[in-house]
Design an enzyme around this catalytic site. Structure first.
Site, PDB file in Angstrom:
ATOM      1  N   ARG A 166       0.846  -1.201   0.000  1.00 37.07           N
ATOM      2  CA  ARG A 166       0.000   0.000   0.000  1.00 37.07           C
ATOM      3  C   ARG A 166       0.878   1.246   0.000  1.00 37.07           C
ATOM      4  O   ARG A 166       2.025   1.214   0.411  1.00 37.07           O
ATOM      5  CB  ARG A 166      -0.917  -0.007   1.223  1.00 37.07           C
ATOM      6  CG  ARG A 166      -1.961  -1.128   1.136  1.00 37.07           C
ATOM      7  CD  ARG A 166      -2.899  -1.129   2.319  1.00 37.07           C
ATOM      8  NE  ARG A 166      -3.681   0.087   2.382  1.00 37.07           N
ATOM      9  CZ  ARG A 166      -3.814   0.833   3.494  1.00 37.07           C
ATOM     10  NH1 ARG A 166      -3.214   0.479   4.603  1.00 37.07           N
ATOM     11  NH2 ARG A 166      -4.559   1.903   3.477  1.00 37.07           N
ATOM     12  N   LYS A 213       3.047  -7.227  11.929  1.00 46.36           N
ATOM     13  CA  LYS A 213       2.292  -7.462  10.696  1.00 46.36           C
ATOM     14  C   LYS A 213       2.498  -8.887  10.164  1.00 46.36           C
ATOM     15  O   LYS A 213       3.616  -9.341   9.960  1.00 46.36           O
ATOM     16  CB  LYS A 213       2.728  -6.451   9.635  1.00 46.36           C
ATOM     17  CG  LYS A 213       1.915  -6.571   8.352  1.00 46.36           C
ATOM     18  CD  LYS A 213       1.635  -5.227   7.789  1.00 46.36           C
ATOM     19  CE  LYS A 213       1.143  -5.311   6.371  1.00 46.36           C
ATOM     20  NZ  LYS A 213       0.813  -4.005   5.832  1.00 46.36           N
ATOM     21  N   ARG A 263      -0.603   5.128  18.588  1.00 46.54           N
ATOM     22  CA  ARG A 263       0.311   5.899  19.434  1.00 46.54           C
ATOM     23  C   ARG A 263       0.177   5.381  20.854  1.00 46.54           C
ATOM     24  O   ARG A 263      -0.922   5.222  21.366  1.00 46.54           O
ATOM     25  CB  ARG A 263      -0.063   7.371  19.408  1.00 46.54           C
ATOM     26  CG  ARG A 263      -0.046   7.950  18.032  1.00 46.54           C
ATOM     27  CD  ARG A 263       0.390   9.394  18.040  1.00 46.54           C
ATOM     28  NE  ARG A 263       1.492   9.610  18.970  1.00 46.54           N
ATOM     29  CZ  ARG A 263       1.718  10.785  19.578  1.00 46.54           C
ATOM     30  NH1 ARG A 263       0.923  11.800  19.358  1.00 46.54           N
ATOM     31  NH2 ARG A 263       2.723  10.924  20.401  1.00 46.54           N
TER      32      ARG A 263
END
Ligand code: BTN
Length: 324
Positions: free
Chosen positions: A123, A188, A323
């Protein structure tokens, strides 16, 4: 089959083969064998041990993807939704291959898998690291009779379909990061890239590309640029990539029909239970700005709901980072 492919096919038995034996078997010189081994090591990232007096041996055993094995592991009714499966050894990108090179006239149901991608696409223009024989790089072509707005939730539906496939393999604790990243313990595991051709009012030809880390072996985090995990780490053992491809393809094919008929709604509840960002402080990155806020889940179309200064707004694009 060219020399590079042939050398690899012979080495895939896991044994040592001398340069001269390989040359003889393939009717090429030892120098040609050496060149092929260099290409495998440097361009395809295949680890090969070269031992003086013994020859060449794969450092890590390899089971190659096999079209018939994949097809035979898909239930006949689901299989009938596939038009064709192609397994390529090396390609720049399976998505690009389908977009530009697929045989004309093929629509829904062309699946392309590759053992290696030289220019795998991620992406936002990123590179998808795609070493030979370790992972799954799969693209599926599908035609949708939907307009652009109706298609907006498709990438979330695909992510859910992949989590369904992983659940069938007893991997249940995978989370989703909007819109379609699959994470395990915040690392991931799998990424999805949709590329589309069509008019705003439809129909659309969609190439659904997914890359899943299966057994990355020696790849380092620096090469990937973000924390990652592979199925071997999660399961503590190797997983048969042909079986994995069959399970994922089966779920994708079922999801295609479900999405065409009912849109995102059959996928929403599952997406929401796996939402890693929910109620977390996040940053939504755009090319020209960053929006901070608290993620408040997704709306019925799959847009990210972000609360900022007490106001919740839907966002259809952007890259989320958590965050802490
Ligand atoms: C992401 O950045 O998260 C999306 C990665 C998608 C990678 C897959 S691998 C198969 C297909 N072909 C490509 O070039 N990209 C997708």
């Amino acid at each position: 089959m060219n020399t590079v492919n042939s050398v690899l096919r012979i080495l895939s038995d896991g044994r040592f083969h001398s340069g001269s034996a390989l040359g003889e078997a393939l009717s090429v010189s030892r120098a040609a064998v050496w060149k092929a081994v260099q290409k495998l090591q440097q361009e395809w990232q295949v680890r090969i041990n070269a031992v003086p007096g013994r020859g060449y041996q794969l450092a890590v055993p390899l089971t190659l993807l096999d079209k018939d094995t994949i097809l035979s592991a898909i239930a006949p009714q689901t299989r009938s939704r596939l038009q064709e499966i192609q397994v390529l050894w090396s390609v720049d990108s399976t998505n690009r291959y389908i977009l530009n090179q697929a045989p004309n006239g093929i629509g829904s149901g062309l699946a392309v898998l590759a053992e290696h991608q030289s220019a795998g696409r991620g992406r936002r223009g990123r590179h998808w690291v795609s070493p030979f024989g370790r992972n799954l790089y799969l693209s599926l072509l599908w035609d949708f009779e939907l307009d652009a707005a109706q298609l907006s939730g498709l990438s979330l539906a695909i992510a859910v379909a992949i989590t369904r496939a992983l659940s069938k393999l007893e991997i249940n604790d995978v989370m989703l990061k909007w819109p379609n990243d699959l994470l395990w313990q915040e690392r991931k595991l799998c990424g999805v890239l949709l590329e589309m051709k069509g008019e705003a009012s439809g129909p659309w030809q969609v190439v659904i590309g997914m890359g899943m880390n299966v057994n990355m072996d020696s790849i380092t985090t620096e090469e990937i640029g973000q924390p990652w995990v592979d199925l071997k780490t999660i399961l503590g053992q190797n997983l048969d990539r042909n079986k994995l491809a069959a399970v994922i393809l089966s779920e994708l094919l079922e999801a295609m029909d479900q999405f065409q008929d009912s849109g995102l709604s059959p996928f929403l509840a599952e997406w929401r239970t796996r939402d890693i960002c929910r109620d977390q402080l996040v940053e939504l990155h755009f090319p020209d700005k960053v929006q901070q806020g608290i993620a408040r889940g997704i709306d019925l179309n799959g847009a990210l709901l972000l609360e900022s200064e007490g106001v919740v707004k839907p966002y259809h694009a952007g890259e989320v980072s958590l965050r802490y």
